[in-house]
Enzyme design. Structure first.
Site, PDB file in Angstrom:
ATOM      1  N   HIS A  45      57.150  79.419 -85.396  1.00  0.00           N
ATOM      2  CA  HIS A  45      58.113  80.335 -86.025  1.00  0.00           C
ATOM      3  C   HIS A  45      59.350  80.503 -85.132  1.00  0.00           C
ATOM      4  O   HIS A  45      60.488  80.512 -85.613  1.00  0.00           O
ATOM      5  CB  HIS A  45      57.487  81.717 -86.228  1.00  0.00           C
ATOM      6  CG  HIS A  45      56.296  81.755 -87.130  1.00  0.00           C
ATOM      7  ND1 HIS A  45      55.038  82.058 -86.680  1.00  0.00           N
ATOM      8  CD2 HIS A  45      56.172  81.542 -88.470  1.00  0.00           C
ATOM      9  CE1 HIS A  45      54.184  82.039 -87.695  1.00  0.00           C
ATOM     10  NE2 HIS A  45      54.842  81.722 -88.788  1.00  0.00           N
ATOM     11  N   GLN A 162      56.214  72.884 -99.597  1.00  0.00           N
ATOM     12  CA  GLN A 162      57.018  74.111 -99.709  1.00  0.00           C
ATOM     13  C   GLN A 162      58.500  73.789 -99.476  1.00  0.00           C
ATOM     14  O   GLN A 162      59.374  74.318-100.171  1.00  0.00           O
ATOM     15  CB  GLN A 162      56.523  75.124 -98.679  1.00  0.00           C
ATOM     16  CG  GLN A 162      57.361  76.374 -98.579  1.00  0.00           C
ATOM     17  CD  GLN A 162      56.692  77.429 -97.715  1.00  0.00           C
ATOM     18  OE1 GLN A 162      55.848  78.161 -98.196  1.00  0.00           O
ATOM     19  NE2 GLN A 162      57.049  77.512 -96.458  1.00  0.00           N
TER      20      GLN A 162
HETATM   21  P1  AMP Z   1      54.217  81.216 -92.320  1.00  0.00           P
HETATM   22  O1  AMP Z   1      54.369  82.485 -91.541  1.00  0.00           O
HETATM   23  O2  AMP Z   1      52.971  80.464 -91.990  1.00  0.00           O
HETATM   24  O3  AMP Z   1      54.460  81.415 -93.792  1.00  0.00           O
HETATM   25  O4  AMP Z   1      55.379  80.264 -91.813  1.00  0.00           O
HETATM   26  C1  AMP Z   1      56.720  80.668 -91.841  1.00  0.00           C
HETATM   27  C2  AMP Z   1      57.598  79.482 -91.586  1.00  0.00           C
HETATM   28  O5  AMP Z   1      57.293  78.931 -90.311  1.00  0.00           O
HETATM   29  C3  AMP Z   1      57.370  78.370 -92.620  1.00  0.00           C
HETATM   30  O6  AMP Z   1      58.618  77.793 -92.963  1.00  0.00           O
HETATM   31  C4  AMP Z   1      56.505  77.405 -91.876  1.00  0.00           C
HETATM   32  O7  AMP Z   1      56.619  76.071 -92.320  1.00  0.00           O
HETATM   33  C5  AMP Z   1      57.036  77.554 -90.453  1.00  0.00           C
HETATM   34  N1  AMP Z   1      56.033  77.116 -89.493  1.00  0.00           N
HETATM   35  C6  AMP Z   1      54.724  77.456 -89.457  1.00  0.00           C
HETATM   36  N2  AMP Z   1      54.081  76.795 -88.472  1.00  0.00           N
HETATM   37  C7  AMP Z   1      55.008  76.015 -87.868  1.00  0.00           C
HETATM   38  C8  AMP Z   1      54.976  75.084 -86.784  1.00  0.00           C
HETATM   39  N3  AMP Z   1      53.845  74.823 -86.114  1.00  0.00           N
HETATM   40  N4  AMP Z   1      56.121  74.468 -86.423  1.00  0.00           N
HETATM   41  C9  AMP Z   1      57.276  74.726 -87.075  1.00  0.00           C
HETATM   42  N5  AMP Z   1      57.384  75.588 -88.126  1.00  0.00           N
HETATM   43  C10 AMP Z   1      56.264  76.226 -88.516  1.00  0.00           C
END
Ligand code: AMP
Length: 288
Positions: A45, A162
């Site tokens: 994030h 997504q």
């Molecule tokens: P989430 O809180 O899981 O809904 O993720 C929020 C955002 O962070 C989404 O756009 C995810 O794709 C991105 N995200 C989650 N994990 C990672 C990661 N390991 N590397 C980069 N972006 C991420």
């Protein structure tokens, strides 16, 4: 309006407050970046926040465990919630504002609007495994784009479907928002960082290495000339099955339309969704 950086991150609790903040930023000639999250923040994030800070004058991070994107029986109730820690991380990262709505602020009782992205983007692969999931994603992203009025919004490549869906939505609704897709941040053993990794037992965490290992094995096959998607997905499946993962799907798609391809070229993506014990994990690697 004075936007004081000492208030970092400014807490915004309602869509109306987010909209007012964004309008004030724009009135002051500042660009706005939006990073949508469900909290339990980790370095993945924060990489999105860093990229947004590089490209935008003001950055707002939303933290909202969106109930509409969880199917009945999924992990909505036990999804990790670590708000104070998240806010401390955002303060350190330098995010300017955090949008922290309650579910009732986003979806009051009279709420009656649906948003659905067609062309199979909501139904295939992840959409087939999690019916209704992408309608919830599309709805909340549409609401966030309307309220935050960002110049750019940042998403992680890890959630590849997504990303495709959000790009389509942002274009179809003429939002003018640039959708920026950021690379996946991984642990030292290759496992993609995910808030859901917290569910894994120590033993499952070790076996979960098979996910990036399987993808890497398929990418190596591709690099040595293999162009049959069935062979590439079988390579991933073998590694996952040896680690005792329950496979949901392994597929090779073109990233633009998210349709499966039989003879992939460079730029195509190989996707995995698999369960380690009770924990469902997804990952993706770009070929070529
Ligand atoms: P989430 O809180 O899981 O809904 O993720 C929020 C955002 O962070 C989404 O756009 C995810 O794709 C991105 N995200 C989650 N994990 C990672 C990661 N390991 N590397 C980069 N972006 C991420």
């Amino acid at each position: 309006m004075r936007i004081r950086t000492t208030d970092v991150p400014l807490r915004l609790n309602t869509p109306a407050a987010l909209r007012r903040w964004s309008l004030r930023c724009h009135a002051a000639g500042m660009s706005v970046g939006l990073v949508p999250t469900m909290g339990a923040l980790h370095a993945g994030h924060l990489s999105l926040v860093e990229r947004a800070l590089e490209e935008c004058d003001r950055v707002v991070v939303s933290i909202f465990v969106n109930p509409t994107q969880f199917a009945p029986g999924e992990d909505l109730d036990r999804y990790p919630r670590t708000l104070e820690q998240d806010l401390a991380l955002l303060a350190t990262a330098g995010a300017h504002a955090a949008f922290l709505p309650a579910a009732g602020d986003m979806f009051p009782p009279e709420f009656a609007t649906a948003v659905r992205v067609g062309d199979g983007l909501s139904d295939r692969l992840e959409g087939a495994s999690r019916p209704g999931h992408f309608n919830g994603v599309a709805l909340v992203v549409a609401k966030l784009l309307v309220a935050a009025r960002p110049d750019r919004a940042y998403f992680g490549q890890k959630d590849a479907q997504q990303c495709a869906l959000v790009r389509r939505l942002a274009a179809d609704l003429d939002t003018g928002v640039e959708i920026v897709v950021c690379p996946t941040v991984r642990d030292s053993d290759g496992l993609a960082l995910s808030s859901r990794n917290a569910y894994l037992t120590a033993e499952e965490r070790v076996r979960a290495r098979a996910i990036p290992a399987g993808l890497a094995a398929a990418a190596a096959c591709f690099e040595s000339g293999e162009r049959d998607a069935a062979v590439l997905t079988a390579t991933v499946r073998d590694v996952l099955e040896a680690a005792g993962a329950a496979i949901d799907y392994v597929a090779v798609v073109d990233p633009e339309h998210f349709k499966e391809v039989e003879t992939p070229g460079p730029g195509c993506e190989i996707l995995v969704a698999a369960r380690m014990g009770n924990t469902r994990l997804i990952d993706v690697l770009q070929l070529g």
